[in-house]
Design a protein around this motif. Structure first.
Motif, PDB file in Angstrom:
ATOM      1  N   ALA A  96       0.832  -1.186   0.000  1.00  0.00           N
ATOM      2  CA  ALA A  96       0.000   0.000   0.000  1.00  0.00           C
ATOM      3  C   ALA A  96       0.875   1.248   0.000  1.00  0.00           C
ATOM      4  N   ARG A  97       0.311   2.320  -0.546  1.00  0.00           N
ATOM      5  CA  ARG A  97       1.015   3.604  -0.574  1.00  0.00           C
ATOM      6  C   ARG A  97       0.318   4.564   0.362  1.00  0.00           C
ATOM      7  N   SER A  98       1.097   5.173   1.232  1.00  0.00           N
ATOM      8  CA  SER A  98       0.546   6.113   2.195  1.00  0.00           C
ATOM      9  C   SER A  98       0.271   7.464   1.559  1.00  0.00           C
ATOM     10  N   LYS A  99      -0.647   8.199   2.173  1.00  0.00           N
ATOM     11  CA  LYS A  99      -0.915   9.575   1.768  1.00  0.00           C
ATOM     12  C   LYS A  99       0.167  10.518   2.266  1.00  0.00           C
ATOM     13  N   TYR A 100       0.992  10.024   3.180  1.00  0.00           N
ATOM     14  CA  TYR A 100       1.922  10.873   3.894  1.00  0.00           C
ATOM     15  C   TYR A 100       3.378  10.430   3.705  1.00  0.00           C
ATOM     16  N   SER A 101       4.282  11.260   4.221  1.00  0.00           N
ATOM     17  CA  SER A 101       5.710  10.981   4.100  1.00  0.00           C
ATOM     18  C   SER A 101       6.320  10.414   5.375  1.00  0.00           C
ATOM     19  N   LEU A 102       5.525  10.324   6.433  1.00  0.00           N
ATOM     20  CA  LEU A 102       6.014   9.752   7.684  1.00  0.00           C
ATOM     21  C   LEU A 102       5.486   8.332   7.840  1.00  0.00           C
ATOM     22  N   VAL A 103       6.340   7.449   8.328  1.00  0.00           N
ATOM     23  CA  VAL A 103       5.973   6.051   8.484  1.00  0.00           C
ATOM     24  C   VAL A 103       4.793   5.908   9.435  1.00  0.00           C
ATOM     25  N   SER A 104       3.848   5.099   9.063  1.00  0.00           N
ATOM     26  CA  SER A 104       2.649   4.875   9.861  1.00  0.00           C
ATOM     27  C   SER A 104       2.227   3.421   9.790  1.00  0.00           C
ATOM     28  N   TYR A 105       1.658   2.921  10.877  1.00  0.00           N
ATOM     29  CA  TYR A 105       1.126   1.562  10.907  1.00  0.00           C
ATOM     30  C   TYR A 105      -0.389   1.541  10.721  1.00  0.00           C
ATOM     31  N   ASP A 106      -0.995   2.726  10.606  1.00  0.00           N
ATOM     32  CA  ASP A 106      -2.439   2.846  10.525  1.00  0.00           C
ATOM     33  C   ASP A 106      -2.894   2.692   9.067  1.00  0.00           C
ATOM     34  N   SER A 107      -3.697   1.691   8.800  1.00  0.00           N
ATOM     35  CA  SER A 107      -4.136   1.434   7.423  1.00  0.00           C
ATOM     36  C   SER A 107      -4.946   2.595   6.862  1.00  0.00           C
ATOM     37  N   ARG A 108      -5.526   3.417   7.712  1.00  0.00           N
ATOM     38  CA  ARG A 108      -6.311   4.561   7.234  1.00  0.00           C
ATOM     39  C   ARG A 108      -5.429   5.638   6.603  1.00  0.00           C
ATOM     40  N   ASP A 109      -4.135   5.555   6.840  1.00  0.00           N
ATOM     41  CA  ASP A 109      -3.211   6.520   6.239  1.00  0.00           C
ATOM     42  C   ASP A 109      -2.807   6.131   4.820  1.00  0.00           C
ATOM     43  N   TYR A 110      -3.252   4.971   4.382  1.00  0.00           N
ATOM     44  CA  TYR A 110      -2.863   4.454   3.067  1.00  0.00           C
ATOM     45  C   TYR A 110      -4.055   4.541   2.118  1.00  0.00           C
ATOM     46  N   ASP A 111      -3.824   5.092   0.926  1.00  0.00           N
ATOM     47  CA  ASP A 111      -4.948   5.309   0.016  1.00  0.00           C
ATOM     48  C   ASP A 111      -4.900   4.465  -1.250  1.00  0.00           C
ATOM     49  N   TYR A 112      -3.777   3.862  -1.558  1.00  0.00           N
ATOM     50  CA  TYR A 112      -3.687   2.969  -2.705  1.00  0.00           C
ATOM     51  C   TYR A 112      -3.207   1.598  -2.241  1.00  0.00           C
ATOM     52  N   TRP A 113      -3.887   0.567  -2.741  1.00  0.00           N
ATOM     53  CA  TRP A 113      -3.617  -0.797  -2.306  1.00  0.00           C
ATOM     54  C   TRP A 113      -3.427  -1.716  -3.504  1.00  0.00           C
ATOM     55  N   GLY A 114      -2.504  -2.643  -3.358  1.00  0.00           N
ATOM     56  CA  GLY A 114      -2.344  -3.676  -4.367  1.00  0.00           C
ATOM     57  C   GLY A 114      -3.379  -4.769  -4.169  1.00  0.00           C
ATOM     58  N   GLN A 115      -3.355  -5.748  -5.063  1.00  0.00           N
ATOM     59  CA  GLN A 115      -4.384  -6.779  -5.048  1.00  0.00           C
ATOM     60  C   GLN A 115      -4.098  -7.894  -4.070  1.00  0.00           C
ATOM     61  N   GLY A 116      -2.896  -7.963  -3.531  1.00  0.00           N
ATOM     62  CA  GLY A 116      -2.562  -8.992  -2.562  1.00  0.00           C
ATOM     63  C   GLY A 116      -1.893 -10.193  -3.195  1.00  0.00           C
ATOM     64  N   THR A 117      -1.002 -10.790  -2.462  1.00  0.00           N
ATOM     65  CA  THR A 117      -0.343 -12.023  -2.888  1.00  0.00           C
ATOM     66  C   THR A 117      -0.332 -12.987  -1.701  1.00  0.00           C
ATOM     67  N   LEU A 118      -0.685 -14.235  -1.984  1.00  0.00           N
ATOM     68  CA  LEU A 118      -0.876 -15.215  -0.918  1.00  0.00           C
ATOM     69  C   LEU A 118       0.454 -15.853  -0.517  1.00  0.00           C
ATOM     70  N   VAL A 119       0.707 -15.846   0.773  1.00  0.00           N
ATOM     71  CA  VAL A 119       1.867 -16.535   1.348  1.00  0.00           C
ATOM     72  C   VAL A 119       1.348 -17.650   2.244  1.00  0.00           C
ATOM     73  N   THR A 120       1.777 -18.862   1.957  1.00  0.00           N
ATOM     74  CA  THR A 120       1.382 -20.011   2.755  1.00  0.00           C
ATOM     75  C   THR A 120       2.638 -20.662   3.320  1.00  0.00           C
ATOM     76  N   VAL A 121       2.676 -20.794   4.637  1.00  0.00           N
ATOM     77  CA  VAL A 121       3.829 -21.403   5.294  1.00  0.00           C
ATOM     78  C   VAL A 121       3.389 -22.716   5.920  1.00  0.00           C
ATOM     79  N   SER A 122       4.038 -23.774   5.525  1.00  0.00           N
ATOM     80  CA  SER A 122       3.686 -25.105   6.036  1.00  0.00           C
ATOM     81  C   SER A 122       4.675 -25.545   7.104  1.00  0.00           C
ATOM     82  N   SER A 123       4.196 -26.380   8.006  1.00  0.00           N
ATOM     83  CA  SER A 123       5.054 -26.862   9.110  1.00  0.00           C
ATOM     84  C   SER A 123       5.855 -28.073   8.704  1.00  0.00           C
TER      85      SER A 123
END
Length: 123
Positions: A96-123
């Motif tokens: 995701a790309r943030s609206k701002y220039s300061l690092v944030s963990y809040d998803s509401r600060d991000y306005d553009y999102w990719g489609q996602g890629t699945l990561v599966t970790v097996s034991s």
């Protein structure tokens, strides 16, 4: 702005994967880039973020010391190197790309999102 995330797949616990996120369109500007993930039945959670110059980054406690975020501004690409993978890292990972220039963990600060890629970790 379009974000394309790729690099997900199946890995064994203890293994590694590298995710990439390519930005296109009006992708200029000193925007923070971040990675989030969503496991089945759970809410989307912050993973990591990095500022434009790469001088500042932040990680969730669950991945700190195992994951590394980086970016190549010339290539308009941000990366997430994931080492020492755990089963609980299994999720769809979103860049995701943030609206701002300061690092944030809040998803509401991000306005553009990719489609996602699945990561599966097996034991």
């Amino acid at each position: 702005v379009q974000l394309q995330a790729y690099g997900g797949g199946l890995a064994q616990a203890g293994g590694s994967l590298r995710l990439s996120c390519a930005a296109s369109g009006r992708s200029g500007g000193a925007h923070v880039m971040g990675w989030f993930r969503q496991a089945p039945g759970k809410e989307r959670q912050f993973v990591a973020a990095i500022n434009w110059s790469g001088s500042s980054s932040d990680y969730s406690n669950s991945v700190k010391g195992r994951f590394t975020i980086s970016r190549d501004n010339a290539e308009n690409t941000v990366y997430l190197q994931m080492n020492s993978l755990k089963v609980e890292d299994t999720a769809v990972y979103y860049c995701a790309r943030s609206k701002y220039s300061l690092v944030s963990y809040d998803s509401r600060d991000y306005d553009y999102w990719g489609q996602g890629t699945l990561v599966t970790v097996s034991s």
